[in-house]
Write a protein that holds these residues in place. Structure first.
Motif, PDB file in Angstrom:
ATOM      1  N   SER A  21       0.822  -1.214   0.000  1.00 50.98           N
ATOM      2  CA  SER A  21       0.000   0.000   0.000  1.00 50.98           C
ATOM      3  C   SER A  21       0.850   1.255   0.000  1.00 50.98           C
ATOM      4  N   ALA A  22       2.156   1.109   0.315  1.00 46.34           N
ATOM      5  CA  ALA A  22       3.050   2.268   0.251  1.00 46.34           C
ATOM      6  C   ALA A  22       3.063   2.879  -1.140  1.00 46.34           C
ATOM      7  N   TYR A  23       2.673   2.070  -2.148  1.00 44.52           N
ATOM      8  CA  TYR A  23       2.629   2.535  -3.532  1.00 44.52           C
ATOM      9  C   TYR A  23       1.739   3.769  -3.663  1.00 44.52           C
ATOM     10  N   PHE A  24       0.719   3.879  -2.811  1.00 47.74           N
ATOM     11  CA  PHE A  24      -0.268   4.955  -2.939  1.00 47.74           C
ATOM     12  C   PHE A  24       0.012   6.123  -1.994  1.00 47.74           C
ATOM     13  N   ALA A  25       1.160   6.144  -1.326  1.00 49.16           N
ATOM     14  CA  ALA A  25       1.477   7.261  -0.416  1.00 49.16           C
ATOM     15  C   ALA A  25       1.564   8.557  -1.198  1.00 49.16           C
ATOM     16  N   ALA A  26       1.089   9.628  -0.572  1.00 49.06           N
ATOM     17  CA  ALA A  26       1.179  10.950  -1.206  1.00 49.06           C
ATOM     18  C   ALA A  26       2.635  11.368  -1.331  1.00 49.06           C
ATOM     19  N   ALA A  27       2.947  12.133  -2.355  1.00 43.37           N
ATOM     20  CA  ALA A  27       4.334  12.547  -2.604  1.00 43.37           C
ATOM     21  C   ALA A  27       4.901  13.297  -1.418  1.00 43.37           C
ATOM     22  N   VAL A  28       4.071  14.155  -0.780  1.00 37.85           N
ATOM     23  CA  VAL A  28       4.581  14.938   0.347  1.00 37.85           C
ATOM     24  C   VAL A  28       4.947  14.019   1.518  1.00 37.85           C
ATOM     25  N   ASP A  29       4.135  12.979   1.726  1.00 37.51           N
ATOM     26  CA  ASP A  29       4.438  12.039   2.811  1.00 37.51           C
ATOM     27  C   ASP A  29       5.675  11.202   2.492  1.00 37.51           C
ATOM     28  N   ALA A  30       5.808  10.806   1.228  1.00 42.84           N
ATOM     29  CA  ALA A  30       6.972  10.016   0.841  1.00 42.84           C
ATOM     30  C   ALA A  30       8.252  10.826   1.001  1.00 42.84           C
ATOM     31  N   ASP A  31       8.189  12.093   0.612  1.00 42.71           N
ATOM     32  CA  ASP A  31       9.398  12.916   0.741  1.00 42.71           C
ATOM     33  C   ASP A  31       9.742  13.148   2.209  1.00 42.71           C
ATOM     34  N   ARG A  32       8.721  13.328   3.048  1.00 43.99           N
ATOM     35  CA  ARG A  32       8.969  13.492   4.482  1.00 43.99           C
ATOM     36  C   ARG A  32       9.575  12.217   5.069  1.00 43.99           C
ATOM     37  N   ALA A  33       9.120  11.058   4.625  1.00 40.36           N
ATOM     38  CA  ALA A  33       9.675   9.783   5.092  1.00 40.36           C
ATOM     39  C   ALA A  33      11.124   9.634   4.626  1.00 40.36           C
ATOM     40  N   ARG A  34      11.413  10.064   3.401  1.00 32.72           N
ATOM     41  CA  ARG A  34      12.791   9.984   2.892  1.00 32.72           C
ATOM     42  C   ARG A  34      13.734  10.816   3.750  1.00 32.72           C
ATOM     43  N   ARG A  35      13.313  12.051   4.110  1.00 31.96           N
ATOM     44  CA  ARG A  35      14.168  12.912   4.925  1.00 31.96           C
ATOM     45  C   ARG A  35      14.371  12.340   6.322  1.00 31.96           C
ATOM     46  N   ALA A  36      13.328  11.748   6.881  1.00 32.79           N
ATOM     47  CA  ALA A  36      13.470  11.116   8.198  1.00 32.79           C
ATOM     48  C   ALA A  36      14.397   9.902   8.117  1.00 32.79           C
ATOM     49  N   ALA A  37      14.310   9.152   7.013  1.00 32.27           N
ATOM     50  CA  ALA A  37      15.196   7.996   6.839  1.00 32.27           C
ATOM     51  C   ALA A  37      16.648   8.445   6.714  1.00 32.27           C
ATOM     52  N   LEU A  38      16.882   9.555   6.027  1.00 31.22           N
ATOM     53  CA  LEU A  38      18.252  10.071   5.917  1.00 31.22           C
ATOM     54  C   LEU A  38      18.795  10.473   7.278  1.00 31.22           C
ATOM     55  N   ASP A  39      17.928  11.040   8.117  1.00 26.25           N
ATOM     56  CA  ASP A  39      18.358  11.352   9.488  1.00 26.25           C
ATOM     57  C   ASP A  39      18.739  10.066  10.224  1.00 26.25           C
ATOM     58  N   GLY A  40      17.941   9.032  10.040  1.00 26.43           N
ATOM     59  CA  GLY A  40      18.243   7.755  10.688  1.00 26.43           C
ATOM     60  C   GLY A  40      19.561   7.171  10.210  1.00 26.43           C
ATOM     61  N   ILE A  41      19.805   7.249   8.892  1.00 29.01           N
ATOM     62  CA  ILE A  41      21.082   6.767   8.350  1.00 29.01           C
ATOM     63  C   ILE A  41      22.240   7.542   8.969  1.00 29.01           C
ATOM     64  N   GLY A  42      22.054   8.833   9.155  1.00 32.31           N
ATOM     65  CA  GLY A  42      23.104   9.647   9.780  1.00 32.31           C
ATOM     66  C   GLY A  42      23.449   9.155  11.173  1.00 32.31           C
ATOM     67  N   TYR A  43      22.433   8.797  11.955  1.00 30.46           N
ATOM     68  CA  TYR A  43      22.699   8.252  13.293  1.00 30.46           C
ATOM     69  C   TYR A  43      23.415   6.906  13.214  1.00 30.46           C
ATOM     70  N   LEU A  44      22.996   6.060  12.267  1.00 31.05           N
ATOM     71  CA  LEU A  44      23.677   4.771  12.120  1.00 31.05           C
ATOM     72  C   LEU A  44      25.148   4.979  11.758  1.00 31.05           C
ATOM     73  N   GLU A  45      25.416   5.931  10.876  1.00 36.37           N
ATOM     74  CA  GLU A  45      26.795   6.231  10.509  1.00 36.37           C
ATOM     75  C   GLU A  45      27.587   6.719  11.716  1.00 36.37           C
TER      76      GLU A  45
END
Length: 526
Positions: free
Chosen positions: A158-182
């Protein structure tokens, strides 16, 4: 950074780049967007990234054990020092001629060193526990951010139907998470590398047990391992390297009855722990008993003169006025006012000659006195200079192509014959033209110099003609360099890795491009 650390960083870097490359451009919603599914897969992959290993509580418990051991060793040190300063009579003598006063003083210094070592180990383990905890917390912060990012997208396909604004917000949050892992990987690597380096240094300082022979008492082993060259901190100037202790043990255990009796007589008659240690060093260098007896007769008149022994038998000493700062050339290597320095394009030859002398007191005595200690016609600076030039020429002439650079087979063979034959090692050439290769070889360099084995290396800039120097020590993130221009200096390990160590010589030779590492060979024969 270690190889596994670089791989972990590389995996996270790959995830970061793929996340950064995602663009949604107003898609999603009822029309759907396959990029959303890629985003969800990348977040799930990041959530599976393993946490830094280790238990801070268990490591801290070990640190507490070492703190307790340090306290006990300090109590023993106090008692031994009181006995050592009480003016013991020189009536008791051990198997190798060690007097009670020598043994007690050496034991007191060993107890003090033991207390310091246990205390340092406790501190380093405490820092390791703290580093592991920090790394794991950062990893946890990263997972929290990644879970939050995944929660911004619908479950499953169902993630296929996520709104673009929500997907972009999730991408930025994921990048923050990757930064912590690094950050977690970096914290774990920094803590692990520091602990490994410091604890390996402490392990290298465990010395008396390396003299593993049935022919010496425990007291004699303590005194011999403690004996230091005159003129500097004893802890930085032990006459017998770890390699010497191990090789001399092998030879002592292999001597026949006749040679053993002759050697016992030499040790028993020595006037000081320093004289005795040089006799053991000559044994470790592989000389036959007749040659060692001749050497013993020549140095015995000066056996109770530590300054004379150092000047004639140990060219390089870490002195109190050595600032140990990178690029400090104040530590000249001299004999009677004349420097141990090259003349012409002979860096390979002269650096090899000096390191041969540093590891072989029989050879050093021939260079400094011509085999005639005390004779003013031979035992003087000018005569030494003449002999040094002759040896420099001999070694230079053994290899063709010295002017072609430092990466030829000839310099490796010279190191084997002139140094390795007396330390029980063969030298292996390793190219280090990249930052990663120098970083990879650094632990092996530390291990080699901690055992007392010099590491030759060639430095250059680009394809320009190079210059050979020797790494002879390491301490606290620095490397001690002998430059055959006649001095020692210290450079940071960062400068070594980054190829910016012009301070060891000149800006013409900033980058170590090839290293010759010692590899242990078969035990020395009696």
């Amino acid at each position: 950074m270690t190889g596994p650390g670089r791989r972990r960083k590389g995996e996270l870097r790959r995830l970061r780049r793929r996340l950064e490359a995602l663009h949604f451009e107003g898609k999603g919603g009822l029309d759907g967007d396959r990029t959303n599914l890629v985003l969800a897969e990348l977040i799930d992959e990041a959530l599976g990234f393993p946490a830094p290993e280790g238990s801070p509580d268990e490591v801290e418990a070990k640190a507490a054990d070492y703190r307790g051991a340090a306290g006990l060793a300090d109590e023993i040190r106090g008692g031994l020092r009181a006995v050592a300063t009480a003016g013991l009579p020189n009536t008791w003598v051990g198997e190798a001629g060690s007097k009670a006063s020598e043994v007690t003083k050496a034991a007191a210094r060993n107890a003090e060193h033991m207390s310091e070592t246990f205390g340092t180990a406790a501190r380093e383990l405490g820092l390791l526990a703290e580093g592991i905890g920090t790394a794991q917390r950062k990893h946890g912060f990263g997972l929290d951010a990644l879970r939050a990012a995944r929660g911004m997208l619908p479950e499953g396909d169902s993630a296929y139907f996520a709104a673009a604004v929500d997907a972009d917000r999730a991408r930025r949050a994921a990048l923050d998470g990757i930064g912590y892992l690094e950050s977690g990987v970096e914290a774990a690597e920094a803590a692990g590398e520091r602990a490994e380096r410091k604890l390996n240094e402490l392990a290298a300082d465990v010395r008396a047990g390396r003299l593993d022979t049935r022919h010496l008492s425990d007291a004699d082993r303590v005194v011999l391992a403690d004996a230091a060259a005159h003129g500097g901190d004893p802890a930085d100037n032990e006459i017998l390297t770890n390699r010497d202790l191990e090789r001399s043990s092998t030879r002592l255990n292999s001597l026949d009855a006749k040679d053993r009796a002759a050697y016992d007589k030499l040790l028993d008659g020595a006037k000081s722990p320093q004289e005795r240690a040089y006799l053991v060093k000559a044994l470790a260098a592989g000389y036959p008993m007749a040659r060692i007896q001749t050497f013993a007769r020549k140095i015995h008149p000066y056996g109770d003169k530590p300054a004379w022994l150092q000047q004639h038998l140990t060219p390089i000493v870490n002195r109190p006025d050595d600032s140990r700062r990178e690029g400090d050339h104040s530590q000249k290597v001299t004999f009677d006012g004349y420097q141990w320095r090259q003349e012409g394009d002979t860096c390979v030859a002269l650096s090899t000659v000096t390191m041969h002398a540093q590891n072989d007191p029989v050879y050093a005595l021939e260079l400094t006195t011509g085999g005639h200690p005390g004779d003013p016609d031979h035992d003087n600076g000018a005569a030494f200079e003449e002999r040094l030039r002759a040896e420099e020429t001999r070694v230079y002439d053994r290899r063709e192509g010295d002017k072609r650079g430092m990466n030829g087979l000839e310099s490796e063979m010279v190191a084997d014959d002139e140094i390795g034959s007396h330390t029980g090692t063969d030298y292996e050439a390793i190219a280090t033209r990249t930052k990663e290769s120098r970083e990879e070889v650094l632990p092996k360099i530390r291990e080699a110099v901690d055992s007392g084995q010099p590491v030759p290396f060639g430095a250059r800039q680009g394809d320009e003609f190079g210059h050979q120097m020797m790494i002879i020590g390491q301490d606290g993130g620095k490397l001690q360099i002998y430059n055959p221009w006649g001095f020692t200096t210290w450079v940071s390990e960062d400068d070594f890795v980054n190829g910016t160590m012009g301070g060891a010589s000149s800006e013409k030779y900033p980058t170590p491009t090839d290293i010759r590492l010692p590899e242990q060979k078969q035990a020395v024969r009696p």
